[in-house]
Scaffold this motif. Structure first.
Motif: not given
Lengths: 92, 132
Positions: B64-73
């Motif tokens: 979830d952290i990886a997906k959230a950081l990808l979406a935010v970037s």
């Protein structure tokens, strides 16, 4: 998550719903087409935020995939619609 | 058991919620397409970033952290592009600001389209300004 108490959940969803209602008001009233495109872009992000809050509140584990996809698609809609309004065609 | 960092992430979520509410009030009240674009393109993007990152770290799952950081970037990369496209389309279609260059207020509901196509403003010190 025990730190995210039900009253906190209600507060978060109330503020997000109020923001969504303000965006939809501008989307109905907005004098130009580009106002509505601005609101589409913002509404997609607010819906994403509601999905993230829902995941934390309920515990459904699959919402972050949808968040990733919606974050990609919202950008494409805004760019394609802006280009259509500007030129009258999308792909030259 | 909730650690110290969980309180920090809850505070981050409140920060993002504040930014989203501010941007929504801006969209509701501003009288002009350009100022509305200013409100959403910065406020909603930053609020989204803070809220989603806070939720992902609060859940603590690494995927979830990886997906959230990808979406935010990705959102930080593409939101300025979308705002630029919308602003350029508005300028070329002749959407007027709420004050004309003389400084007087126009009616935001009636005259939103200027009769002649608008030219981009000339910035003092730019290349177009230096050529005689």
């Amino acid at each position: 998550m025990e730190l995210f108490t039900p009253s906190l959940q209600i507060f978060f969803f109330a503020v997000l719903t109020l923001s969504l209602a303000m965006m939809i008001y501008r989307m109905i009233k907005g004098p130009h087409v580009l106002d509505r495109i601005v609101c589409i872009d913002a509404i997609a992000l607010i819906v994403i935020c509601m999905m993230a809050t829902w995941e934390l509140a309920v515990g459904t584990p699959y919402f972050f995939d949808a968040i990733l996809v919606l974050a990609l698609v919202g950008f494409l809609t805004a760019v394609a619609l802006a280009k259509y309004v500007e030129r009258g065609e999308i792909i030259e | 058991m909730s650690s110290f960092f969980d309180y920090f992430f809850i505070a981050l979520m409140f920060f993002g919620l504040f930014f989203i509410a501010t941007a929504a009030v801006g969209v509701y009240r501003f009288k002009d397409l350009y100022t509305r674009l200013h409100a959403t393109s910065k406020g909603v993007t930053f609020g989204f970033a803070a809220l989603v990152v806070g939720v992902a770290f609060l859940l603590g799952d690494q995927g979830d952290i990886a997906k959230a950081l990808l979406a935010v970037s990705f959102q930080f990369l593409t939101a300025p592009v979308a705002a630029h496209m919308i602003g350029r389309a508005a300028l070329r279609k002749g959407v007027r600001p709420v004050r004309n260059p003389e400084g007087e207020l126009l009616d935001p509901d009636k005259d939103i389209i200027s009769p002649e196509p608008m030219r981009p403003l000339r910035v003092r010190g730019s290349a177009a300004d230096r050529t005689p």
